[in-house]
Motif scaffolding. Structure first.
Motif, PDB file in Angstrom:
ATOM      1  N   ASP A  50      -1.641  -1.883 -11.888  1.00 23.66           N
ATOM      2  CA  ASP A  50      -0.196  -1.961 -12.110  1.00 23.66           C
ATOM      3  C   ASP A  50       0.543  -2.690 -10.981  1.00 23.66           C
ATOM      4  N   LYS A  51       0.054  -2.569  -9.747  1.00 25.39           N
ATOM      5  CA  LYS A  51       0.814  -3.074  -8.604  1.00 25.39           C
ATOM      6  C   LYS A  51       0.217  -4.311  -7.938  1.00 25.39           C
ATOM      7  N   ILE A  52      -1.081  -4.460  -7.989  1.00 18.26           N
ATOM      8  CA  ILE A  52      -1.726  -5.515  -7.202  1.00 18.26           C
ATOM      9  C   ILE A  52      -2.393  -6.577  -8.072  1.00 18.26           C
ATOM     10  N   GLU A  53      -3.146  -6.139  -9.069  1.00 15.05           N
ATOM     11  CA  GLU A  53      -3.970  -7.075  -9.821  1.00 15.05           C
ATOM     12  C   GLU A  53      -3.251  -7.671 -11.027  1.00 15.05           C
ATOM     13  N   GLN A  54      -1.945  -7.690 -10.997  1.00 14.19           N
ATOM     14  CA  GLN A  54      -1.187  -8.231 -12.116  1.00 14.19           C
ATOM     15  C   GLN A  54      -1.481  -9.719 -12.271  1.00 14.19           C
ATOM     16  N   LYS A  55      -1.829 -10.128 -13.469  1.00 17.20           N
ATOM     17  CA  LYS A  55      -2.058 -11.539 -13.775  1.00 17.20           C
ATOM     18  C   LYS A  55      -1.070 -11.950 -14.871  1.00 17.20           C
ATOM     19  N   HIS A  56       0.210 -11.900 -14.530  1.00 14.87           N
ATOM     20  CA  HIS A  56       1.238 -12.138 -15.529  1.00 14.87           C
ATOM     21  C   HIS A  56       1.278 -13.594 -15.971  1.00 14.87           C
ATOM     22  N   THR A  57       1.703 -13.787 -17.198  1.00 13.17           N
ATOM     23  CA  THR A  57       2.036 -15.111 -17.707  1.00 13.17           C
ATOM     24  C   THR A  57       3.539 -15.118 -17.956  1.00 13.17           C
ATOM     25  N   PHE A  58       4.219 -16.053 -17.340  1.00 12.70           N
ATOM     26  CA  PHE A  58       5.676 -16.068 -17.510  1.00 12.70           C
ATOM     27  C   PHE A  58       6.240 -17.472 -17.309  1.00 12.70           C
ATOM     28  N   ILE A  59       7.446 -17.654 -17.824  1.00 11.04           N
ATOM     29  CA  ILE A  59       8.228 -18.876 -17.586  1.00 11.04           C
ATOM     30  C   ILE A  59       9.442 -18.486 -16.770  1.00 11.04           C
ATOM     31  N   LEU A  60       9.579 -19.104 -15.627  1.00 16.89           N
ATOM     32  CA  LEU A  60      10.715 -18.849 -14.736  1.00 16.89           C
ATOM     33  C   LEU A  60      11.715 -19.989 -14.889  1.00 16.89           C
ATOM     34  N   PRO A  76      -3.696   8.237   2.418  1.00 15.92           N
ATOM     35  CA  PRO A  76      -3.363   7.229   3.435  1.00 15.92           C
ATOM     36  C   PRO A  76      -4.595   6.731   4.198  1.00 15.92           C
ATOM     37  N   ARG A  77      -5.542   7.653   4.441  1.00 19.40           N
ATOM     38  CA  ARG A  77      -6.728   7.255   5.187  1.00 19.40           C
ATOM     39  C   ARG A  77      -7.616   6.336   4.353  1.00 19.40           C
ATOM     40  N   LEU A  78      -7.769   6.647   3.081  1.00 18.21           N
ATOM     41  CA  LEU A  78      -8.680   5.877   2.235  1.00 18.21           C
ATOM     42  C   LEU A  78      -8.094   4.532   1.792  1.00 18.21           C
ATOM     43  N   ILE A  79      -6.788   4.334   1.978  1.00 15.99           N
ATOM     44  CA  ILE A  79      -6.212   3.030   1.625  1.00 15.99           C
ATOM     45  C   ILE A  79      -5.802   2.237   2.874  1.00 15.99           C
ATOM     46  N   GLY A  80      -6.308   2.676   4.034  1.00 17.53           N
ATOM     47  CA  GLY A  80      -6.147   1.863   5.233  1.00 17.53           C
ATOM     48  C   GLY A  80      -4.839   2.002   5.974  1.00 17.53           C
ATOM     49  N   VAL A  97      -6.778   5.091  -8.177  1.00 18.34           N
ATOM     50  CA  VAL A  97      -6.806   3.847  -7.393  1.00 18.34           C
ATOM     51  C   VAL A  97      -6.826   2.644  -8.320  1.00 18.34           C
ATOM     52  N   LYS A  98      -7.671   2.716  -9.357  1.00 12.98           N
ATOM     53  CA  LYS A  98      -7.777   1.604 -10.302  1.00 12.98           C
ATOM     54  C   LYS A  98      -6.467   1.392 -11.050  1.00 12.98           C
ATOM     55  N   GLU A  99      -5.793   2.490 -11.408  1.00 14.38           N
ATOM     56  CA  GLU A  99      -4.499   2.386 -12.093  1.00 14.38           C
ATOM     57  C   GLU A  99      -3.460   1.719 -11.173  1.00 14.38           C
ATOM     58  N   ALA A 100      -3.463   2.145  -9.912  1.00 13.02           N
ATOM     59  CA  ALA A 100      -2.510   1.581  -8.949  1.00 13.02           C
ATOM     60  C   ALA A 100      -2.754   0.089  -8.744  1.00 13.02           C
ATOM     61  N   LEU A 101      -4.020  -0.271  -8.607  1.00 15.66           N
ATOM     62  CA  LEU A 101      -4.352  -1.690  -8.418  1.00 15.66           C
ATOM     63  C   LEU A 101      -3.973  -2.507  -9.647  1.00 15.66           C
ATOM     64  N   LEU A 117       0.826  -1.207   0.000  1.00 13.04           N
ATOM     65  CA  LEU A 117       0.000   0.000   0.000  1.00 13.04           C
ATOM     66  C   LEU A 117       0.864   1.261   0.000  1.00 13.04           C
ATOM     67  N   LYS A 118       1.965   1.242   0.733  1.00 16.07           N
ATOM     68  CA  LYS A 118       2.861   2.409   0.765  1.00 16.07           C
ATOM     69  C   LYS A 118       3.458   2.684  -0.612  1.00 16.07           C
ATOM     70  N   GLU A 119       3.738   1.600  -1.350  1.00 17.98           N
ATOM     71  CA  GLU A 119       4.278   1.770  -2.706  1.00 17.98           C
ATOM     72  C   GLU A 119       3.261   2.471  -3.607  1.00 17.98           C
ATOM     73  N   MET A 120       2.008   2.060  -3.493  1.00 14.40           N
ATOM     74  CA  MET A 120       0.955   2.715  -4.286  1.00 14.40           C
ATOM     75  C   MET A 120       0.731   4.146  -3.824  1.00 14.40           C
ATOM     76  N   LEU A 121       0.793   4.352  -2.506  1.00 15.23           N
ATOM     77  CA  LEU A 121       0.589   5.674  -1.921  1.00 15.23           C
ATOM     78  C   LEU A 121       1.551   6.691  -2.519  1.00 15.23           C
ATOM     79  N   ALA A 122       2.820   6.324  -2.569  1.00 18.24           N
ATOM     80  CA  ALA A 122       3.839   7.259  -3.039  1.00 18.24           C
ATOM     81  C   ALA A 122       3.762   7.492  -4.543  1.00 18.24           C
ATOM     82  N   GLU A 123       3.516   6.413  -5.298  1.00 18.77           N
ATOM     83  CA  GLU A 123       3.580   6.510  -6.762  1.00 18.77           C
ATOM     84  C   GLU A 123       2.326   7.103  -7.380  1.00 18.77           C
ATOM     85  N   TYR A 124       1.175   6.913  -6.727  1.00 17.55           N
ATOM     86  CA  TYR A 124      -0.083   7.344  -7.337  1.00 17.55           C
ATOM     87  C   TYR A 124      -0.802   8.421  -6.520  1.00 17.55           C
ATOM     88  N   ALA A 125      -0.108   8.998  -5.536  1.00 20.77           N
ATOM     89  CA  ALA A 125      -0.658  10.096  -4.727  1.00 20.77           C
ATOM     90  C   ALA A 125      -2.028   9.738  -4.161  1.00 20.77           C
TER      91      ALA A 125
END
Length: 457
Positions: free
Chosen positions: A377-387, A333-337, A371-375, A322-330
């Protein structure tokens, strides 16, 4: 000289339970030359199930000596003798614990008549003292009383000495012998066949059912450590006597080692494994819209049927995200808990560049868009990858599709995988769950650092 010993106790843990009866028969291998037996006051009530098993009651031990009062007699009869018992590690562990409580040490060579019987008198239907005695014509009078069990063990041991054509007993007494260390029902050759290499090992019971799965960098060394050491807990005792055979598979890659161990535990649900079997409440980030139309985020416990935006192992991991989203997307703090609910502007409106959503200065639509942009880019990522993770002459690949683990494979170092379809043909498919997802997350930073993650759209 040999001292055949049997103890009756208040329970299965040498550290928590106490001796209530002891019997020692000293033999030269042909006849009994000395003996000692006594009830022992444990200084605590005897559990009902022990009374039912042994017939020894609290009244019987009330006036009996404590172990500290008979320790000199025990020392005298057992010194310079080999300690012999049926499932020796149980009795030896209790004897050592009683000595330690008296501020003394008990160190003797030891022999297990269960292990010796399995090698000298083979193909018996059971190696429990009662059934073995019945099959061999040994009189067992006073079952589950120290003197009766010890006397039967003397006869069994004398028989083993007579039938020992291949020097099993002398060889068992050699310093490097494992006979006194290994579980009573585990063949020594099973242990000797274990490799000193990395992989997964399995303990199995009498029905070949897997009762424990573990991983190790050195399988033989790790299995050895299960039975060495000074712990004599009840659980260790029952675990030890349940082991009848071993198995293993070599897994040179650390990523696959973690994954396969977890998958095998979930597949076989072994009786003595604890990790990976319990569903634990993690923490999650949840989203909701308040009555003023603002999107809010909150940290909460994530149960089995909850649907957070994303789950985390710890509360602090939620806060960091949440702090990462807070700083990057302004965000506010109260509304994101990150700050307790209340009225008016948040305390850090100047420091974090909050645009005033907390006090109605910023329109809900504009705030919700960020908020939607932050989620996204940072939270709702559903990546497909090979590790990929390379190790010596092999490499592991793991396929994650739309945020879900699909499977894994072990390949040669030169084998390339350039598409999702190609990966699906090579992998061993598996299910995806919280534990396996965290294993992938644990290995992901190293793979990213080594440029070993290929993302697909």
């Amino acid at each position: 000289m040999y001292c055949i010993v049997d103890l009756e106790t208040t329970g299965g843990s040498a550290t928590k339970s106490r001796v209530i009866e002891i019997a020692v028969y000293k033999t030269d291998g042909k006849k009994i030359v000395d003996s000692f037996s006594s009830l022992v006051n444990p200084g605590r009530p005897i559990p009902r199930h022990i009374i039912n098993l042994t017939g020894i009651t609290d009244e019987m031990v009330d006036n009996a000596p404590s172990f500290s009062e008979i320790i000199d007699q025990v020392e005298k009869i057992t010194e310079d003798s080999v300690f012999v018992a049926h499932n020796v590690n149980f009795d030896y562990g209790f004897m050592r614990a009683e000595y330690e409580r008296c501020g003394r040490q008990f160190i003797r060579k030891k022999l297990c008549t269960v292990r010796l019987s399995r090698q000298i008198i083979k193909n018996q239907p059971s190696y429990s003292l009662g059934k073995l005695s019945a099959n061999l014509g040994i009189k067992l009078i006073g079952r589950h009383r120290a003197a009766g069990d010890a006397k039967a063990t003397v006869e069994l041991f004398h028989l083993l000495l007579k039938k020992d054509e291949y020097d099993v007993i002398p060889n068992s007494l050699k310093i490097r012998s494992l006979e006194a260390l290994l579980p009573p029902n585990l063949p020594k050759n099973d242990f000797l066949a274990l490799p000193e290499a990395q992989g997964i090992y399995y303990f199995k019971d009498a029905r070949k059912k897997i009762i424990y799965v573990g991983q190790a960098k050195n399988i033989k060394q790790r299995v050895h450590s299960h039975f060495s050491g000074n712990s004599n807990s009840k659980s260790k005792h029952y675990f030890s006597v349940s082991i009848y055979s071993l198995d293993y598979q070599l897994v040179p890659n650390p990523l696959l080692l973690d994954l396969i161990e977890a998958i095998e535990i979930k597949k076989h649900w072994p009786r003595y494994n604890r990790s990976m079997k319990r569903f634990s409440l993690n923490f999650g980030i949840f989203k909701y819209e308040d009555r003023n139309g603002y999107l809010r985020l909150a940290i909460g416990r994530s149960g089995k049927h909850d649907r957070p935006i994303k789950s985390f192992k710890t509360h602090n991991q939620c806060i960091d995200a949440l702090k990462e989203m807070l700083a990057e997307y302004a965000l506010c703090p109260r509304l994101i808990g990150l700050q307790p609910l209340g009225s008016g502007k948040c305390n850090y409106i100047e420091e974090v560049n909050c645009k005033g959503a907390c006090c109605g200065k910023e329109d809900a639509a504009d705030y919700n868009k960020r908020v939607k942009e932050a989620l996204r880019d940072k939270i709702e990522q559903k990546h497909t990858f090979i590790l990929e993770e390379k190790e010596v002459n092999t490499k592991a690949i793991v396929l994650v599709e739309k945020g879900r683990l699909k499977g894994y494979a072990s390949l040669g170092l030169d084998q390339k995988v350039e598409s999702i379809e190609e990966a699906k043909e090579l992998i061993s498919a598996t299910y995806d769950d919280q534990d396996l997802a965290w294993i992938i997350q644990k290995h992901l930073p190293r793979a990213l650092k080594n440029d070993a993650v290929t993302y697909f759209k």
